[in-house]
Design a protein around this motif. Structure first.
Motif, PDB file in Angstrom:
ATOM      1  N   TYR A 120       5.719  -5.116 -11.145  1.00  0.00           N
ATOM      2  CA  TYR A 120       5.978  -3.645 -10.154  1.00  0.00           C
ATOM      3  C   TYR A 120       5.937  -3.760  -8.698  1.00  0.00           C
ATOM      4  O   TYR A 120       5.754  -4.167  -8.148  1.00  0.00           O
ATOM      5  CB  TYR A 120       4.440  -3.047 -10.576  1.00  0.00           C
ATOM      6  CG  TYR A 120       4.436  -2.901 -12.116  1.00  0.00           C
ATOM      7  CD1 TYR A 120       5.558  -2.702 -13.384  1.00  0.00           C
ATOM      8  CD2 TYR A 120       3.536  -1.543 -12.808  1.00  0.00           C
ATOM      9  CE1 TYR A 120       4.992  -2.413 -14.750  1.00  0.00           C
ATOM     10  CE2 TYR A 120       3.343  -1.123 -13.916  1.00  0.00           C
ATOM     11  CZ  TYR A 120       4.386  -1.155 -14.645  1.00  0.00           C
ATOM     12  OH  TYR A 120       3.896  -0.764 -16.055  1.00  0.00           O
ATOM     13  N   SER A 121       6.920  -2.872  -8.791  1.00  0.00           N
ATOM     14  CA  SER A 121       6.416  -3.121  -7.808  1.00  0.00           C
ATOM     15  C   SER A 121       5.398  -1.924  -6.901  1.00  0.00           C
ATOM     16  O   SER A 121       4.129  -0.785  -7.583  1.00  0.00           O
ATOM     17  CB  SER A 121       8.267  -1.589  -6.364  1.00  0.00           C
ATOM     18  OG  SER A 121       7.746  -0.582  -7.374  1.00  0.00           O
ATOM     19  N   VAL A 126       1.944   2.831  -7.324  1.00  0.00           N
ATOM     20  CA  VAL A 126       0.913   4.553  -6.928  1.00  0.00           C
ATOM     21  C   VAL A 126       1.769   5.392  -8.086  1.00  0.00           C
ATOM     22  O   VAL A 126       1.035   6.108  -8.054  1.00  0.00           O
ATOM     23  CB  VAL A 126       2.124   4.636  -5.715  1.00  0.00           C
ATOM     24  CG1 VAL A 126       3.122   5.317  -5.052  1.00  0.00           C
ATOM     25  CG2 VAL A 126       0.866   5.489  -4.231  1.00  0.00           C
ATOM     26  N   GLY A 127       2.716   4.798  -8.193  1.00  0.00           N
ATOM     27  CA  GLY A 127       3.058   5.714  -9.547  1.00  0.00           C
ATOM     28  C   GLY A 127       1.797   5.614 -10.495  1.00  0.00           C
ATOM     29  O   GLY A 127       1.441   7.059 -11.540  1.00  0.00           O
ATOM     30  N   LEU A 150      -3.263 -13.446   2.640  1.00  0.00           N
ATOM     31  CA  LEU A 150      -3.511 -14.497   1.235  1.00  0.00           C
ATOM     32  C   LEU A 150      -3.056 -15.444   1.759  1.00  0.00           C
ATOM     33  O   LEU A 150      -2.515 -16.392   0.669  1.00  0.00           O
ATOM     34  CB  LEU A 150      -3.926 -14.457  -0.352  1.00  0.00           C
ATOM     35  CG  LEU A 150      -4.888 -13.318  -0.506  1.00  0.00           C
ATOM     36  CD1 LEU A 150      -4.671 -12.971  -2.118  1.00  0.00           C
ATOM     37  CD2 LEU A 150      -6.430 -14.152  -0.257  1.00  0.00           C
ATOM     38  N   GLY A 151      -2.795 -15.744   3.260  1.00  0.00           N
ATOM     39  CA  GLY A 151      -1.680 -16.741   3.257  1.00  0.00           C
ATOM     40  C   GLY A 151       0.403 -16.496   3.220  1.00  0.00           C
ATOM     41  O   GLY A 151       0.857 -17.465   3.627  1.00  0.00           O
ATOM     42  N   GLN A 152       0.463 -15.379   2.927  1.00  0.00           N
ATOM     43  CA  GLN A 152       1.374 -14.248   1.954  1.00  0.00           C
ATOM     44  C   GLN A 152       2.022 -13.573   2.966  1.00  0.00           C
ATOM     45  O   GLN A 152       1.514 -12.770   3.101  1.00  0.00           O
ATOM     46  CB  GLN A 152       1.492 -14.848   0.792  1.00  0.00           C
ATOM     47  CG  GLN A 152       1.013 -15.805  -0.640  1.00  0.00           C
ATOM     48  CD  GLN A 152       0.625 -15.383  -1.728  1.00  0.00           C
ATOM     49  OE1 GLN A 152       2.307 -15.115  -2.029  1.00  0.00           O
ATOM     50  NE2 GLN A 152      -0.254 -15.710  -2.497  1.00  0.00           N
ATOM     51  N   THR A 153       3.211 -13.040   2.300  1.00  0.00           N
ATOM     52  CA  THR A 153       3.777 -12.305   3.406  1.00  0.00           C
ATOM     53  C   THR A 153       3.616 -11.340   2.699  1.00  0.00           C
ATOM     54  O   THR A 153       4.083 -11.231   1.324  1.00  0.00           O
ATOM     55  CB  THR A 153       5.234 -12.241   4.301  1.00  0.00           C
ATOM     56  OG1 THR A 153       4.935 -13.405   5.032  1.00  0.00           O
ATOM     57  CG2 THR A 153       5.809 -10.902   4.304  1.00  0.00           C
ATOM     58  N   ALA A 154       3.289  -9.968   2.691  1.00  0.00           N
ATOM     59  CA  ALA A 154       2.474  -8.615   1.627  1.00  0.00           C
ATOM     60  C   ALA A 154       3.137  -7.562   2.232  1.00  0.00           C
ATOM     61  O   ALA A 154       3.130  -7.233   3.747  1.00  0.00           O
ATOM     62  CB  ALA A 154       1.131  -8.547   1.765  1.00  0.00           C
ATOM     63  N   ASN A 155       4.412  -7.101   1.363  1.00  0.00           N
ATOM     64  CA  ASN A 155       4.830  -5.978   1.375  1.00  0.00           C
ATOM     65  C   ASN A 155       3.531  -4.165   1.558  1.00  0.00           C
ATOM     66  O   ASN A 155       3.986  -4.449   0.052  1.00  0.00           O
ATOM     67  CB  ASN A 155       6.400  -5.421   0.940  1.00  0.00           C
ATOM     68  CG  ASN A 155       7.422  -4.705   1.561  1.00  0.00           C
ATOM     69  OD1 ASN A 155       6.248  -3.161   0.417  1.00  0.00           O
ATOM     70  ND2 ASN A 155       7.208  -4.306   2.113  1.00  0.00           N
ATOM     71  N   TYR A 173      -3.437   9.794   3.373  1.00  0.00           N
ATOM     72  CA  TYR A 173      -2.115   8.305   3.435  1.00  0.00           C
ATOM     73  C   TYR A 173      -3.020   7.517   1.971  1.00  0.00           C
ATOM     74  O   TYR A 173      -4.728   7.195   1.920  1.00  0.00           O
ATOM     75  CB  TYR A 173      -2.309   7.558   4.593  1.00  0.00           C
ATOM     76  CG  TYR A 173      -1.602   8.919   5.869  1.00  0.00           C
ATOM     77  CD1 TYR A 173      -0.087   8.939   5.632  1.00  0.00           C
ATOM     78  CD2 TYR A 173      -1.989   8.905   6.824  1.00  0.00           C
ATOM     79  CE1 TYR A 173      -0.060   9.786   6.751  1.00  0.00           C
ATOM     80  CE2 TYR A 173      -1.494   9.778   7.885  1.00  0.00           C
ATOM     81  CZ  TYR A 173      -0.133  10.299   7.558  1.00  0.00           C
ATOM     82  OH  TYR A 173       0.509  10.488   8.595  1.00  0.00           O
ATOM     83  N   VAL A 174      -2.042   6.993   1.341  1.00  0.00           N
ATOM     84  CA  VAL A 174      -2.152   5.449   0.679  1.00  0.00           C
ATOM     85  C   VAL A 174      -1.570   4.490   0.905  1.00  0.00           C
ATOM     86  O   VAL A 174      -0.039   4.916   0.610  1.00  0.00           O
ATOM     87  CB  VAL A 174      -1.760   5.812  -1.088  1.00  0.00           C
ATOM     88  CG1 VAL A 174      -2.362   4.962  -1.855  1.00  0.00           C
ATOM     89  CG2 VAL A 174      -3.203   7.305  -1.308  1.00  0.00           C
ATOM     90  N   HIS A 175      -1.866   3.654   0.810  1.00  0.00           N
ATOM     91  CA  HIS A 175      -1.350   1.875   1.063  1.00  0.00           C
ATOM     92  C   HIS A 175      -1.677   0.959   0.543  1.00  0.00           C
ATOM     93  O   HIS A 175      -2.811   0.978  -0.400  1.00  0.00           O
ATOM     94  CB  HIS A 175      -2.045   1.721   2.189  1.00  0.00           C
ATOM     95  CG  HIS A 175      -2.313   2.630   4.034  1.00  0.00           C
ATOM     96  ND1 HIS A 175      -1.251   1.753   4.931  1.00  0.00           N
ATOM     97  CD2 HIS A 175      -2.601   3.140   4.188  1.00  0.00           C
ATOM     98  CE1 HIS A 175      -1.037   2.665   6.010  1.00  0.00           C
ATOM     99  NE2 HIS A 175      -1.896   3.179   5.009  1.00  0.00           N
ATOM    100  N   VAL A 176      -0.216   0.787  -0.222  1.00  0.00           N
ATOM    101  CA  VAL A 176      -0.947   0.069  -1.465  1.00  0.00           C
ATOM    102  C   VAL A 176       0.307  -1.568  -1.153  1.00  0.00           C
ATOM    103  O   VAL A 176       1.150  -2.010  -0.496  1.00  0.00           O
ATOM    104  CB  VAL A 176      -0.568   0.293  -2.868  1.00  0.00           C
ATOM    105  CG1 VAL A 176      -0.219  -0.493  -3.688  1.00  0.00           C
ATOM    106  CG2 VAL A 176      -0.339   1.517  -2.742  1.00  0.00           C
ATOM    107  N   THR A 177      -0.392  -3.158  -1.808  1.00  0.00           N
ATOM    108  CA  THR A 177       0.249  -3.573  -1.489  1.00  0.00           C
ATOM    109  C   THR A 177      -0.015  -4.748  -2.759  1.00  0.00           C
ATOM    110  O   THR A 177      -1.048  -4.342  -3.292  1.00  0.00           O
ATOM    111  CB  THR A 177       0.659  -4.202  -0.163  1.00  0.00           C
ATOM    112  OG1 THR A 177       1.342  -5.300  -0.554  1.00  0.00           O
ATOM    113  CG2 THR A 177      -0.841  -5.148   0.128  1.00  0.00           C
ATOM    114  N   LYS A 178       0.725  -6.243  -2.906  1.00  0.00           N
ATOM    115  CA  LYS A 178       0.455  -6.804  -4.172  1.00  0.00           C
ATOM    116  C   LYS A 178       0.807  -8.234  -3.407  1.00  0.00           C
ATOM    117  O   LYS A 178       2.184  -8.349  -3.385  1.00  0.00           O
ATOM    118  CB  LYS A 178       1.059  -6.187  -5.336  1.00  0.00           C
ATOM    119  CG  LYS A 178       1.059  -6.641  -6.429  1.00  0.00           C
ATOM    120  CD  LYS A 178       1.688  -6.906  -7.892  1.00  0.00           C
ATOM    121  CE  LYS A 178       2.906  -7.167  -7.466  1.00  0.00           C
ATOM    122  NZ  LYS A 178       3.548  -6.799  -8.532  1.00  0.00           N
ATOM    123  N   VAL A 179       0.102  -9.416  -3.885  1.00  0.00           N
ATOM    124  CA  VAL A 179       0.176 -10.052  -4.636  1.00  0.00           C
ATOM    125  C   VAL A 179       0.170 -11.252  -5.317  1.00  0.00           C
ATOM    126  O   VAL A 179      -0.512 -10.613  -5.297  1.00  0.00           O
ATOM    127  CB  VAL A 179      -0.178 -11.838  -2.434  1.00  0.00           C
ATOM    128  CG1 VAL A 179       0.621 -10.746  -1.432  1.00  0.00           C
ATOM    129  CG2 VAL A 179      -1.235 -11.012  -2.562  1.00  0.00           C
TER     130      VAL A 179
END
Length: 216
Positions: A120-121, A126-127, A150-155, A173-179
């Motif tokens: 999932y993007s 957020v959808g 967590l040591g990764q580049t998260a968008n 405002y809503v901020h969402v990321t995932k790794v």
């Protein structure tokens, strides 16, 4: 925004959608998958004015018909929510921000990851929130940036939206990321009123501070 509604949406969708992939499995024992808890660093949360009541374990238990037999699948997810409140005296407390960290197991079998959350993007994540949570509407992407989590580049994707809080419409405002980390997918979501200056920096710092696995 209700954190329980958010995690229920993500966890149930993950399990139900993968049910079609479980036809290759047979056996009498329940299949069990459990994530490790994820939290924000306590000092970072405190400095930003956020507090938590701890981590909740949310278990999703479903039975499926597999090769003519009923097969039970149990997925245990973890949710840690932080809230920022202000005492308004006679008007009571106002919630100024919510930050949630969700860990959900990748559900990997024979080298195949069955949890669709992995694909999932941020727009899809957020959808899911928008389609399941009636108080959130008019969601539009504002910007995107990368942070280290967590040591990764998260968008991290930033969205503008309208939230219904106690009958009032509030621009947020809503901020969402995932790794993916240590066999789990880690999802971080921050929500706050648009007029709250400087809160974006706090949310991004909370994301950078996420720990997994943590001592929940």
């Amino acid at each position: 925004m209700s954190p329980k509604r958010l995690v229920a949406t993500l966890a149930v969708v993950a399990l139900v959608v993968t049910s079609g992939c479980l036809g290759v499995l047979t056996g009498d024992e329940a299949l069990s998958f459990e994530s490790e808890p994820a939290t924000a660093d306590a000092s970072v949360a405190s400095n930003a004015g956020y507090s938590t009541n701890g981590t909740q374990e949310l278990e999703i238990n479903r039975s499926f018909d597999v090769a003519g037999q009923e097969r039970r699948v149990v997925a245990s997810n973890h949710l840690t929510t932080y809230e920022k409140k202000m005492d308004l005296g006679l008007f009571g407390e106002a919630k100024l921000g919510v930050f949630s960290v969700i860990s959900t197991p990748a559900v990997e079998i024979a080298g195949q990851t069955l949890n669709p959350i992995g694909d999932y993007s941020n727009d899809q994540l957020v959808g899911l929130v928008r389609s399941r949570y009636q108080g959130l509407s008019n969601v539009e992407q504002v910007s995107s940036r990368n942070v280290q989590m967590l040591g990764q580049t998260a968008n991290v994707t930033k969205y503008s939206a309208t939230a219904r809080v106690e009958g009032q419409q509030i621009d947020v405002y809503v901020h969402v990321t995932k790794v993916r980390h240590e066999g789990d997918f880690i999802i971080a979501v921050g929500v706050y009123p648009q007029q709250l200056d400087g809160e974006e920096d706090n949310i991004l710092e909370l994301m950078r501070s996420v720990e997994h696995p943590s001592e929940a």
